[in-house]
Scaffold this active site. Sequence first.
Site, short mmCIF file in Angstrom:
data_model
loop_
_atom_site.label_atom_id
_atom_site.label_comp_id
_atom_site.label_asym_id
_atom_site.label_seq_id
_atom_site.Cartn_x
_atom_site.Cartn_y
_atom_site.Cartn_z
N THR A 44 0.92 -1.17 -0.02
CA THR A 44 -0.07 -0.09 0.03
C THR A 44 0.93 1.25 0.19
OG1 THR A 44 -0.11 -0.12 2.44
CG2 THR A 44 -2.04 -1.29 1.38
N VAL A 46 1.10 4.47 2.65
CA VAL A 46 1.45 4.95 3.78
C VAL A 46 2.30 3.89 4.62
CG1 VAL A 46 0.91 6.34 6.04
CG2 VAL A 46 -0.41 6.90 3.93
N CYS A 47 1.56 2.77 4.61
CA CYS A 47 2.16 1.72 5.40
C CYS A 47 3.88 1.61 5.22
CB CYS A 47 1.77 0.52 5.07
SG CYS A 47 -0.13 0.52 5.44
N PRO A 48 4.30 1.45 3.97
CA PRO A 48 5.77 1.15 3.69
C PRO A 48 6.57 2.31 4.24
CG PRO A 48 4.86 1.72 1.69
CD PRO A 48 3.77 1.39 2.82
N LEU A 51 6.56 1.88 8.18
CA LEU A 51 7.62 0.74 8.45
C LEU A 51 9.06 0.89 8.17
CD1 LEU A 51 5.17 -2.50 7.18
CD2 LEU A 51 5.27 -1.40 9.54
#
Length: 187
Positions: A44, A46-48, A51
């Site tokens: 996706t 924003v997720c990376p 993380l």
Amino acid sequence: MSLIGKKIEEFSVPAYHNGELITVTDKDLEGKWSVLFFYPGDFTFVCPTELEDLALIYDQFKAIDCEIYSVSTDSEFVHKAWWDASETIKKIKYPMISDRSFHLSEQFEVLIDGEGQALRGTFVINPQNEVVLYEVNSNGIGRNAKELLRKLQAAQFVAQHGDQVCPARWEPGKETLTPGLDLVGKL
């Protein structure tokens, strides 16, 4: 209802970690500080970024006896495929938990009804497996790993020095407060 003080329920979930498929249980969290970092999904937008932000200062969390666990409802195999495909995700050294059963997402009240994905929930767990700090964001709002680290350090300080509290923007080595009548109206 607040989750502060909530004791973690038993769980056993698969995860991808350092090139291997592993199992993470509630017992793995006992005796040290832990962060459960829920996010909506692999591959996706924003997720990376979140993380990676955690990965870049992961050693600072480890230095204060804290393990990070990222959690999404994707399978452990999808986590591996994402890790293999993305230079950003390859920076991750912490376990990537699969919550396909929704057990953790439901336990921490971040599962989005009818969508099979979690909200952006961050939970700091003390060595007794109790929630001491949490925040839940709308999925369009990314989090800041440095602020999470600061909050974890404050939680650890308060746990160690129960008579003192940490004011806004407190950082290790800065002045704390000892609550008492002598402070009322003077701050």
